[in-house]
Every structure is written in C-alpha cells, then in structure tokens.
Scaffold this motif. Structure first.
Motif, short mmCIF file in Angstrom:
data_model
loop_
_atom_site.label_atom_id
_atom_site.label_comp_id
_atom_site.label_asym_id
_atom_site.label_seq_id
_atom_site.Cartn_x
_atom_site.Cartn_y
_atom_site.Cartn_z
N HIS A 1 28.97 44.73 26.96
CA HIS A 1 29.03 43.55 27.84
C HIS A 1 30.46 43.07 28.08
O HIS A 1 30.81 42.66 29.18
CB HIS A 1 28.17 42.47 27.19
CG HIS A 1 28.25 41.13 27.81
ND1 HIS A 1 27.78 40.88 29.08
CD2 HIS A 1 28.73 39.94 27.34
CE1 HIS A 1 27.97 39.59 29.36
NE2 HIS A 1 28.55 39.01 28.32
N HIS B 1 29.29 37.80 20.91
CA HIS B 1 30.48 38.06 21.72
C HIS B 1 31.15 36.74 22.09
O HIS B 1 30.62 35.67 21.83
CB HIS B 1 30.14 38.88 22.97
CG HIS B 1 29.28 38.15 23.96
ND1 HIS B 1 27.93 37.93 23.75
CD2 HIS B 1 29.57 37.58 25.15
CE1 HIS B 1 27.45 37.26 24.79
NE2 HIS B 1 28.42 37.03 25.65
N HIS C 1 32.04 34.95 24.80
CA HIS C 1 31.88 34.02 25.93
C HIS C 1 31.51 32.63 25.41
O HIS C 1 30.81 32.50 24.41
CB HIS C 1 30.81 34.52 26.90
CG HIS C 1 31.30 35.64 27.77
ND1 HIS C 1 30.50 36.65 28.23
CD2 HIS C 1 32.54 35.89 28.26
CE1 HIS C 1 31.21 37.47 28.96
NE2 HIS C 1 32.46 37.05 28.99
ZN ZN Z 1 28.32 36.86 27.86
#
Ligand code: ZN
Length: 629
Positions: free
Chosen positions: A323, A236, A238
C-alpha cells in the motif's frame, strides 16, 4: 532473574556469562570473556534449538574497545569505497551503527568486514544506508534513538519481562474479542482493540481528518483502559492509522509500538505535519512533538515476516501490504494455536511502480479483517493506460496554456508513485522536461523512500542500485522549503507541476496554492487520492466552485476556475483486487470482517464476499464488539 534467563545462563559454562537481558522478545547474553564471544556461538546455538527463541551472545560493554579508537579502526577496516557516514555507538548494548552510502561494500563478502570489526573492536556492528536525500527530520528521529541508549536498554528489557513473565491474569477459559473503536463503516480513525484473557492489544490508532464531528477513535469505550494496554501495532503510516497514536503517550501509555522502520519514520513526519497544520490553523494541537518523541522511544521495528512474541499469548508477523513504503498486514497468532487473525490494514493486491503486491500466503488463518475503501459494486479502477494518457494530456495542455499543474497528494506513498510516473514520461520523452516542485512533507517522505530501498519492488531496487537511475533524484525535482519560496513559485510564470500536501485539501500547502491560483483557468487541479466526505477536495469534486477562508483577520473567497481532473493512482485494491485477494488467500479464512470503507462500499463488499465465498461475513459498526473464539 526470570526463569527463562536463569535456565539459559545455568546451561552455559559457569562464569562465562556476565549479564542476560531481554530486547523485546529477543534474549541477549553478555560475556566478559573475549574468546567466548566467538567460541560460545555453538553453545548458544544449542540453546536456541532447544528453546526456539532468538538469543544473541555479545561482548560485555566493559570489554569493548574505547569508542574513539574503535571509530578509527572501523573506518580503516571498511575502507573509503563504502562512503562511510556517521558512526553511532550504543554503549549500553555493545552495538555500533555505521552509516554507509554503499552498505554492500561496508559489509563485505558474506559479512567478512563486519566479522573483522567485531573481532578487532568487540563492538557488534550494523550497517545502515545513508539516505541519498538529506532530511533534517529523518536525522532527528535517528538521534532520538541514539541519545536514549540507556532508556532503550531498560525499555526493551521490561518489554521482554512482560512477554516472558507468564500470565498476569487468571486464565479460566479461552476467548478472543475485538472491538471497533473506529474505522467500521468509515474510512478514517482506524483503531481496533483485541482482547484475550491475558492481552490487550490495539491495532492502529488513527484519526478521521475529514470528519469534524467525530475525528478521534472511541477511546472512551468501556473496554479500553489505557493502563492495561500491552502493545500497539501499526499497519502503516497514514494519518487515519497513526494520527492519534502520540495522544496515547500524552495520556500515559508507555508500552511498545510495533511497526516497520519506514513506518516509524513516516508516521513521525505525518504526525509532526499534523501538529504544524493545526497550529497554523490557530487550533490547539492535540499533542506536541514531545509526545511524538516519546512514541519514537517506545517503537520496536520489525521486518516483514519476522515472527515475534508481544505478550504471553500473542505472536505477530508483519507481511507486505503493497500500500505504501513499509505498509504491513498484521498476522496475529493467539494462544497456542487457538486462533489466527489477519488484519490487512490498507492493501494493494496489485503491482505499483514502487512496491510489490501484497502477500497472500500465511501459516494459518481463521479470521480476516479486510479494508473496503474501494469495495463498492462500481469501484473498479480505470485501466492504468487510460489514466496515464489522461495525465499526460492534462500536463501538456496546461503547459501550452503556460499554467501550473497543482496535484494535492498524500505525503506518503501516492506522491512518490506520481513522481515516478511523471519522471518516466519525461525519461521516455513522452512529455517535455518540466520542473516538479515538491512542497510540504512530500520532500522528507521522498528522502525516506531513498533510505529504505529494500522495501521497494525488485524493478525499482534494480533501477536504483544497478542502473544508477533513481527517479527521486532527477535534477528537475525542486524543494519548496519556506513560505517565501512558495510565494515566489506562485508569482512565477513558468509552467510546472506542484506536488503538495494535504491530499484532500484540508489545510497545508496544497490549500495555500489553491487560494492563489484557483481562480485562473490556465492552471489545473488534479486529484490523486480518495477525498473524504466533508473535505474541500470532496466538495470541489461535487461541484462547489468557490471556497472561503480567513487570512490575516479577513475573510476571503477564491473562485474555482481552473481545470479539474482526477488521476487515480491508488495504493488501495479496487473491488476486483479485494475479491481476488480473498480468492488467493492461502489458507482460506473461515470468517471475514469488513472494515475501513464508507457504509455503501463496505456493505457491497460484504454481500459479494458472502455470496462468492460462502463464509461468515461481518459488517460491524463503530463500538461493536465481536467474539472470535
Ligand atoms: Zn492508508
């Protein structure tokens, strides 16, 4: 030509196929015979059944209708009600991407309009949703892909050759090994190297924004050789999972990066934002927008549960991780049934306002690599209702004092969750309408949320599509796009909510606001996410009540007098959810490896998992390597 392509072309009627190429793990055949484009589908189906590979038959670019004419034809066939936006041709691959406000109307009943377009123009159409919020950066990402059509065809073909070309290395015995280059007993710099006798694959490539001493993954580990790397898979967007990825391109990596489409868009944003923050702080950025662009050119996007080969002995599937938008758990099937790994990345095994809960059923599973951010004994999230009430009264109290509510947010995910929660409070008349100012990359992120509603949960998708109730588009949302607008907002006396990056107060607009409003008790500061050790956010949580910084050559200090609170909307599972995830996992893993957590959190979770599930549980340190097979 490679064996597999030869095998396919020779099994089709002679002279029908003009070219055959790979597009990653998929195979594309081109024909110059207009009739065969449609009549050949049954022939192709037969080969698909035999080889179990994805094979597509397309018109040869030379027989596609002239682009200008085709554009007119497409607009006529689709009609006005779909709200057609831009139309992009990919002349190397006979594909056309049509942007539409209402994809359903553009596609037509069971795809009839698409088929009509293909019949009339011989271009193969795909419909892409026009984002409801315009964002320059999202448009830039798309144009990088459109402008590099020639490059993409070659790159995708080369990627396919690596997958189908057979083994590069001598296979004497079977083994699988993983090395933690980061994110072991820490939250940050996720980077895990997977090695098999044939493949070298990197899972995530992040940085640790809060750690000044060791912010980057240990790429100097002897196992890691950049020129041997076959693929990178990103869970993901981030920064602790993608912040270092463009750096690989700076040092010559030119292989594929696999992730979902929203992850690709969001990671570009986060990386460009990181570069901007570093430049503003007077540092040398670790990479530039050129490397980010290179990364985009090499990205291959996958949908959830789409199975794809990435090397001769590694096959991957991405599963929803719940998430953030586009977040995935990475399932790796290695060898011919030799071993199956699930790397969770960050996961939420619980419903959030925007996303569905993480998946927990997999075809096979032996080793589970799981995060432990909130794995500690006392890491149980307070009930949402309690938190929600607290946030409501914080906003009300601050408005009464005519103050501003500053909420430092991670650009991606959490901010949108917070937005939905506050908008729902207003919609349900629990609080009075209040302007919400959005600063930093949160704005562009919100634009991406509106561009990929198919990655949101059912409730939110329904609200957006059927009820015309998109909380991201309410008129009280205002965009802060320049330094001047920010200064005006700071000067204004109007009570409001400010959502600004960075979430841990490590640079970016959130810190700029805090410098100016931090010493006035009428305002409030509400943390919304995890605060890494060493970050200003963590220091304030631990009781520091002033902070110093350099501005225009002078050292200044801001006293912190505003009201401080914490509102945890987390995209992470808390301890109960992590335990529950493993309990529900089907099939049960035989071995669990704990990562992505502070030492105590990871250790707590490891010992609980050992006790509860009676399986081998590992708690590696950075640079540890584990043999899985
Ligand atoms: Zn994360």
């Amino acid at each position: 030509m490679l064996d597999i392509l030869k095998e396919i072309t020779t099994s089709l009627p002679k002279s029908k196929i003009s070219a055959a190429a790979f597009e990653g793990a998929n195979i594309v055949l081109y024909t110059k015979d207009e009739k065969y484009v449609f009549e050949g589908t049954s022939d192709v189906k037969a080969i698909v059944n035999k080889l179990k590979k994805r094979i597509e038959l397309r018109p040869d670019p030379s027989i596609c209708m002239d682009m200008e004419k085709a554009e007119k034809q497409i607009k006529k066939l689709i009609g006005k009600e779909a709200g057609i936006g831009e139309i992009h041709f990919d002349p190397q691959r006979s594909c056309v991407i049509i942007e539409a406000e209402k994809p359903g109307a553009a596609i037509g009943k069971s795809g009839e309009k698409l088929l009509e377009i293909k019949k009339k123009t011989l271009w193969v159409p795909t419909i892409q949703r026009t984002a409801a919020i315009k964002s320059q950066i999202v448009e830039n990402i798309r144009s990088v892909l459109y402008e590099n059509s020639d490059f993409r065809r070659n790159f995708l073909h080369k990627t396919g050759e690596r997958i189908y070309n057979g083994w590069l290395r001598q296979k004497k015995e079977e083994w699988i090994r993983i090395t933690y280059l980061g994110a072991a007993r820490e939250v940050g710099k996720s980077a895990i190297l997977l090695q098999t006798p044939e493949s070298r694959v990197l899972l995530d490539c992040g940085i640790n924004v809060a750690d000044n001493k060791a912010p980057y993954p240990y790429l100097e580990a002897p196992e890691f050789k950049i020129d041997e790397l076959d693929a990178v898979i990103i869970s993901h967007a981030h920064l602790d999972h993608v912040g270092f990825l463009p750096y690989l391109f700076k040092f010559g990596y030119r292989g594929p990066v696999y992730c979902t489409a929203p992850t690709r868009d969001i990671m570009c944003l986060s990386q460009l934002d990181l570069v901007k923050i570093q430049v503003n702080d007077g540092q040398d950025p670790i990479y530039t927008s050129e490397e980010v662009k290179e990364m985009v050119k090499h990205t291959i996007t996958l949908n959830y549960e789409e199975v794809t080969d990435i090397t001769p002995d590694v096959r991957i599937t991405l599963y929803n991780a719940g998430h953030m938008l586009g977040s995935s758990m990475i399932h790796l099937h290695i060898g011919n049934g030799l071993h199956n790994i699930l790397y969770t990345g960050d996961l939420k095994f619980g419903k959030t306002h925007a996303l569905s809960q993480a998946a927990c059923t997999f075809p096979r599973l032996e080793t589970l690599m799981i995060e432990s951010t909130y794995g500690g004994k006392d890491s149980v999230l307070p009930p949402f209702k309690e938190q929600d009430e607290k946030l409501k009264s914080m906003i009300e109290e601050t408005v009464k004092r005519k103050g501003k509510v500053l909420m430092p947010v991670l650009g991606s995910g959490r901010a949108q969750e917070v937005l939905i929660i506050i908008q729902d409070m207003i919609k349900n008349k629990r609080i009075k309408e209040i302007p919400i100012y959005i600063d930093g990359m949160v704005w562009d992120m919100t634009a991406i949320y509106t561009a990929y509603p198919e990655f949101l949960n059912n409730t939110m998708r329904n609200r957006i599509f059927h009820k015309n109730d998109n909380p991201f588009l309410y008129p009280n949302i205002k965009h802060i796009g320049s330094r001047k607008e920010r200064e005006q907002l700071i000067e204004s006396t109007e009570p409001c909510i400010i959502l600004a990056t960075s979430g841990m107060l490590v640079g970016g607009p959130s810190v700029e606001y805090l410098k100016k409003i931090g010493d006035d008790p009428k305002h409030s500061l509400i943390f919304t996410c995890y605060q890494g050790p060493g970050s200003l956010g963590r220091r304030i949580q631990q009781g520091e009540r002033s902070f110093s910084y350099k501005e225009k050559g002078n050292f200044l200090t801001t006293e912190i007098k505003l009201q401080i609170e914490k509102f945890t909307v987390t995209g992470h599972s808390d301890r109960r959810e992590l335990m529950n995830f493993v309990y529900r996992c089907n099939p049960k893993p035989k071995r669990i490896i704990i990562n992505h957590g502070e030492p105590k959190q990871s250790a707590d979770l490891a010992s609980s998992m050992r006790r509860s599930y009676n399986v081998e549980v590992n708690l590696p340190r950075n640079l540890d390597a584990l043999r899985l097979k």
